[in-house]
Scaffold this active site. Structure first.
Site, PDB file in Angstrom:
ATOM      1  N   CYS A  87     -39.587 -27.987 -18.527  1.00  0.00           N
ATOM      2  CA  CYS A  87     -41.008 -27.907 -18.188  1.00  0.00           C
ATOM      3  C   CYS A  87     -41.844 -27.754 -19.464  1.00  0.00           C
ATOM      4  O   CYS A  87     -42.031 -28.721 -20.186  1.00  0.00           O
ATOM      5  CB  CYS A  87     -41.267 -26.805 -17.163  1.00  0.00           C
TER       6      CYS A  87
ATOM      7  N   HIS B 257     -37.567 -27.961 -12.694  1.00  0.00           N
ATOM      8  CA  HIS B 257     -36.958 -26.648 -12.948  1.00  0.00           C
ATOM      9  C   HIS B 257     -35.507 -26.601 -12.479  1.00  0.00           C
ATOM     10  O   HIS B 257     -35.204 -26.091 -11.389  1.00  0.00           O
ATOM     11  CB  HIS B 257     -37.778 -25.555 -12.265  1.00  0.00           C
TER      12      HIS B 257
ATOM     13  N   GLU C 220     -33.439 -24.592 -13.525  1.00  0.00           N
ATOM     14  CA  GLU C 220     -33.034 -23.183 -13.563  1.00  0.00           C
ATOM     15  C   GLU C 220     -33.516 -22.415 -12.335  1.00  0.00           C
ATOM     16  O   GLU C 220     -33.273 -21.194 -12.241  1.00  0.00           O
ATOM     17  CB  GLU C 220     -33.543 -22.525 -14.856  1.00  0.00           C
TER      18      GLU C 220
END
Length: 242
Positions: free
Chosen positions: A115, A205, A207
C-alpha cells in the site's frame, strides 16, 4: 531469514487513534505471518525510532517490508497538495523509508512494499502518484474493499483473491526500472516489480488478518526466491569472467 518491517508510527493524536488501531492490527498480523514462516521479524517506526537504528535494521535484514500508513508528501514527486481532504504528512517517515529503499537498491536487498510502501517504492525511484482515486476504500468500521485484480494468482504460488484494498491514492507514472504487473478492473495499478532488482509492490493488503497466512507469506517467498535467483545469476557471471 530475518525481515525488517517498517511502519510509520506507534502513537497518534486522539483524532487519529482509530486509524492507528487499524494499522496496529495490520502490522501485528504481518509480524505474526512472518514468524509463522519460521523467519524472525522486527518492527520499526520510521517517524520516531532513532535514525541510526532504522538504518542498522535495514542493513542487517535479509528482506525489507514497507508497510501501510499516511499519504506521501507530493513535493517528493514534484507536485503540490491536490487532495480533496488534506491530512498531515509524515515527512520524517517518508525520508527514512526512502533511505531504506535506496539502501536496498545499492545492496540488492529483497523488498516488498505494501500500500503506502508500494507507492513509496515508486516515488523513491522517480515515479509519481495519483493523489486521489475513488472506489478503493470503504467507510465505517470496515474500510477494506474486495477489489477485482485479474491475474493476482500469478504473483506467487497459491496466491488467491480477495485483494483487500484500503487506499485513495495510486501509482501514476512509473519510477526507473519499474513496470506494472497487475491492474484492477478500473485501471488502477495494483502491483509493480523491478526489472532487475528483487523488488515487488502491491497496492492491496496481503497482511490483513483474514488473508495474511496465505497472501503475505506467498509474496515474501516469491520476493525471496527472486533475490536468491538473481544472486545466483550474478555469481555465475562473476565466475565466468574470472
Amino acid at each position: 531469514m530475518h525481515a525488517a518491517l517498517f511502519h510509520v508510527r506507534t502513537r497518534r493524536s486522539r483524532a487519529g487513534a482509530e486509524y492507528q488501531r487499524l494499522l496496529d492490527a495490520l502490522n501485528a498480523s504481518a509480524v505474526s505471518a512472518v514468524q509463522d514462516m519460521g523467519w524472525t521479524a522486527s518492527l520499526h517506526a520510521a517517524a520516531s525510532d532513532p535514525e541510526h537504528s532504522l538504518r542498522r535494521a535495514s542493513r542487517e535484514a535479509d528482506m525489507v517490508v514497507l508497510l501501510d500508513g499516511d499519504d506521501i508528501d507530493p513535493s517528493l514527486y514534484g507536485q503540490g497538495d491536490h487532495r480533496p481532504t488534506r491530512t498531515p504528512y509524515e515527512r520524517r517517515a517518508d525520508r527514512m523509508q526512502i533511505a531504506v529503499i535506496m539502501d536496498a537498491v545499492s545492496q540488492r536487498r529483497p523488498l516488498l512494499g505494501i500500500c503506502r510502501g508500494h507507492q513509496l517504492l515508486n516515488v523513491a525511484l522517480g515515479g509519481t502518484l495519483r493523489q486521489h482515486v475513488s472506489g478503493h476504500r470503504g467507510g465505517g468500521a470496515d474500510p477494506f474493499v474486495a477489489t477485482a485484480v485479474p491475474g493476482v494468482a500469478t504473483l506467487a504460488p497459491g496466491l488467491q483473491p480477495p485483494a483487500l484494498c484500503m487506499h485513495h491514492q495510486a501509482v501514476d507514472e512509473l519510477g526507473r526500472g519499474l513496470h506494472a504487473v497487475l491492474h484492477s478492473d478500473d485501471g488502477v495499478i495494483e502491483a509493480i516489480a523491478h526489472e532487475s532488482l528483487p523488488f515487488l509492490g502491491v497496492q492491496w493488503h496481503p497482511e490483513h488478518p483474514a488473508v495474511a497466512r496465505a497472501q503475505l507469506t506467498g509474496l515474501l517467498r516469491a520476493v525471496h526466491r527472486r533475490g536468491a535467483a538473481r544472486e545466483n545469476q550474478l555469481v555465475r557471471v562473476s565466475s565466468r569472467r574470472a
